[in-house]
Design a protein around this motif. Structure first.
Motif, PDB file in Angstrom:
ATOM      1  N   THR A  27       0.852  -1.191   0.000  1.00  0.00           N
ATOM      2  CA  THR A  27       0.000   0.000   0.000  1.00  0.00           C
ATOM      3  C   THR A  27       0.882   1.233   0.000  1.00  0.00           C
ATOM      4  O   THR A  27       2.115   1.134   0.066  1.00  0.00           O
ATOM      5  CB  THR A  27      -0.945   0.000   1.215  1.00  0.00           C
ATOM      6  N   LEU A  28       0.273   2.394  -0.069  1.00  0.00           N
ATOM      7  CA  LEU A  28       1.020   3.644  -0.081  1.00  0.00           C
ATOM      8  C   LEU A  28       1.271   4.112   1.348  1.00  0.00           C
ATOM      9  O   LEU A  28       0.398   3.973   2.219  1.00  0.00           O
ATOM     10  CB  LEU A  28       0.256   4.723  -0.850  1.00  0.00           C
ATOM     11  N   GLU A  29       2.446   4.663   1.577  1.00  0.00           N
ATOM     12  CA  GLU A  29       2.776   5.138   2.918  1.00  0.00           C
ATOM     13  C   GLU A  29       1.922   6.342   3.281  1.00  0.00           C
ATOM     14  O   GLU A  29       1.504   7.125   2.427  1.00  0.00           O
ATOM     15  CB  GLU A  29       4.256   5.495   3.004  1.00  0.00           C
ATOM     16  N   ASN A  30       1.623   6.460   4.577  1.00  0.00           N
ATOM     17  CA  ASN A  30       0.834   7.575   5.115  1.00  0.00           C
ATOM     18  C   ASN A  30      -0.529   7.688   4.455  1.00  0.00           C
ATOM     19  O   ASN A  30      -1.018   8.787   4.183  1.00  0.00           O
ATOM     20  CB  ASN A  30       1.598   8.904   4.953  1.00  0.00           C
ATOM     21  N   SER A  31      -1.147   6.556   4.170  1.00  0.00           N
ATOM     22  CA  SER A  31      -2.477   6.546   3.577  1.00  0.00           C
ATOM     23  C   SER A  31      -3.457   5.916   4.558  1.00  0.00           C
ATOM     24  O   SER A  31      -3.060   5.295   5.553  1.00  0.00           O
ATOM     25  CB  SER A  31      -2.483   5.753   2.264  1.00  0.00           C
ATOM     26  N   ALA A  32      -4.753   6.075   4.279  1.00  0.00           N
ATOM     27  CA  ALA A  32      -5.756   5.431   5.125  1.00  0.00           C
ATOM     28  C   ALA A  32      -5.582   3.921   5.103  1.00  0.00           C
ATOM     29  O   ALA A  32      -5.784   3.239   6.116  1.00  0.00           O
ATOM     30  CB  ALA A  32      -7.155   5.821   4.643  1.00  0.00           C
ATOM     31  N   ALA A  33      -5.178   3.386   3.947  1.00  0.00           N
ATOM     32  CA  ALA A  33      -4.972   1.940   3.842  1.00  0.00           C
ATOM     33  C   ALA A  33      -3.812   1.480   4.724  1.00  0.00           C
ATOM     34  O   ALA A  33      -3.896   0.431   5.376  1.00  0.00           O
ATOM     35  CB  ALA A  33      -4.713   1.564   2.387  1.00  0.00           C
ATOM     36  N   SER A  34      -2.729   2.249   4.763  1.00  0.00           N
ATOM     37  CA  SER A  34      -1.587   1.858   5.599  1.00  0.00           C
ATOM     38  C   SER A  34      -1.960   1.885   7.076  1.00  0.00           C
ATOM     39  O   SER A  34      -1.533   1.021   7.853  1.00  0.00           O
ATOM     40  CB  SER A  34      -0.391   2.781   5.327  1.00  0.00           C
ATOM     41  N   ARG A  35      -2.772   2.862   7.467  1.00  0.00           N
ATOM     42  CA  ARG A  35      -3.190   2.917   8.871  1.00  0.00           C
ATOM     43  C   ARG A  35      -4.135   1.767   9.206  1.00  0.00           C
ATOM     44  O   ARG A  35      -4.062   1.194  10.302  1.00  0.00           O
ATOM     45  CB  ARG A  35      -3.840   4.270   9.156  1.00  0.00           C
TER      46      ARG A  35
END
Length: 386
Positions: A27-35
């Motif tokens: 996933t992309l860093e600092n994204s809602a998905a990463s959280r």
């Protein structure tokens, strides 16, 4: 958000099954998905671009992707071997245009432009062209649409928007352990390969000496970053082109170990070669007069003396290697420098960013300074043992 997998994937029918199977999810860093993945305790690999995750999933480095729906809709058509898991994960997310508080005129112009696009139907046409128009978009366009987008000047970020200091420290400490492990493994490989190359240059047959010289010149001349790219991206692509099947997978961590280890082995080889040549030939002659074989002479007489000479420059290389591990962040290894980069782009408070930067610098010092201290103690110990 939407899950993307390779066609025929059976372990990741949904996000829950992916997490349960300990699947590698990009996933992309600092994204809602990463959280979300962090909250679920999933095995997440973080990226700073949209294309590379799809490449890694195609090559088998990942088991799944979790990305925003617009990203999936835009990029998935270019990857016919990948498929989106339907339906998207429930939840609401918003994309917004942010301006400085003093740019009220610009904010008003942006609101007017969006209102015009919505009124003429052009906004809907653009989103439909990319498969992004749904009822959720219509809910954003009630009467008074222009005013509803503006954020009042008196609003403030919600409580807890800045990362907590303890969490920042824990993340940096965890990344520092990755840096230590990466440095130790890379230096271990560099020592073994470097010693072999040095011995080959000094005592091997002509063809082996020539090969060792080519090795040294190649790895000293190629940038480490380029080598990491070649190993991580180029090698699997070459394998797929030659065999017609993807599947050559090397983890980012071990790719970094190999890249850094092979590069530093070239420098170590020259240090060891110079140290071995500095041992007087009379040492070989004296050992031969005592009946020692060449192998015994090298192991028990020459090598221990050369060790005293290689210790200072090798220590300097080890400290430099600690800092060069930051290059591993370019192939998704979350080491210390990469973790600070993630924190620094997370929208945290300026004071937290400064504190995190100082902590990162101190952690690098805490890792490198003791190495020099231990090397000096070992050097004094070897000197006293003469």
């Amino acid at each position: 958000m939407q899950l993307v997998v390779r066609k025929g994937e059976t372990r990741c029918g949904d996000l829950a099954s992916c997490v349960k199977a300990a699947a590698r999810i990009g996933t992309l860093e600092n994204s809602a998905a990463s959280r979300l993945l962090a909250d679920l305790g999933a095995v997440a690999l973080l990226y700073d671009s949209q294309v590379t995750p799809f490449e890694d999933l195609q090559l088998g480095r990942l088991d799944a992707l979790l990305l925003d729906v617009p990203i999936v809709r835009a990029f998935l058509p270019h990857w016919p071997d990948l498929v989106a898991v339907e339906p998207p994960i429930p939840g609401r997310g918003f994309y917004a245009i942010a301006v400085r508080k003093e740019d009220e005129a610009l904010a008003a112009q942006l609101d007017e432009a969006l209102a015009f696009l919505a009124a003429t139907g052009e906004l809907r046409a653009i989103l439909e062209r990319w498969g992004l128009w749904d009822q959720g978009q219509e809910e954003l366009l009630p009467p008074g649409f222009s005013g509803s987008l503006a954020v009042s000047q008196g609003s403030s970020p919600p409580a807890g928007a800045s990362p907590r200091r303890l969490l920042t420290l824990a993340l940096l400490a965890k990344a520092a352990l990755v840096t230590v492990a990466l440095s130790l493994a890379s230096m271990g490989l560099a020592v073994l390969v470097g010693l072999g190359v040095a011995v080959a240059r000094l005592y091997g047959p002509g063809w082996l000496q020539a090969g060792a010289l080519v090795y040294v010149e190649f790895f000293r001349g190629v940038p480490v970053l380029l080598l990491l790219y070649l190993l991580y991206f180029g090698l699997p692509a070459a394998w797929a082109a030659l065999t017609g099947t993807p599947g050559l997978y090397i983890s980012p961590f071990w790719t970094a170990v190999v890249g850094l280890g092979l590069t530093y082995a070239a420098y170590e080889a020259e240090i060891y070669r110079a140290a071995l040549q500095a041992i007087p030939p009379t040492q070989w002659e004296a050992a031969a007069s005592l009946g020692l074989s060449p192998k015994q002479t090298f192991v028990h007489v020459v090598l221990p003396q050369a060790l005293r000479l290689v210790l200072p420059p090798s220590t300097s290389d080890f400290v430099a290697l600690f800092k060069d591990t930051s290059l591993a962040g370019t192939i998704t290894v979350v080491e210390l420098a990469k973790q600070y980069q993630i924190i620094s782009t997370s929208g945290a408070d300026f004071r937290v960013l400064v504190e995190a930067g100082l902590i990162t610098a101190c952690l690098y010092l805490f890792m490198s300074v003791p190495v020099g201290h231990l090397a000096r103690r070992w050097e004094r110990r070897l000197a006293s043992a003469r």
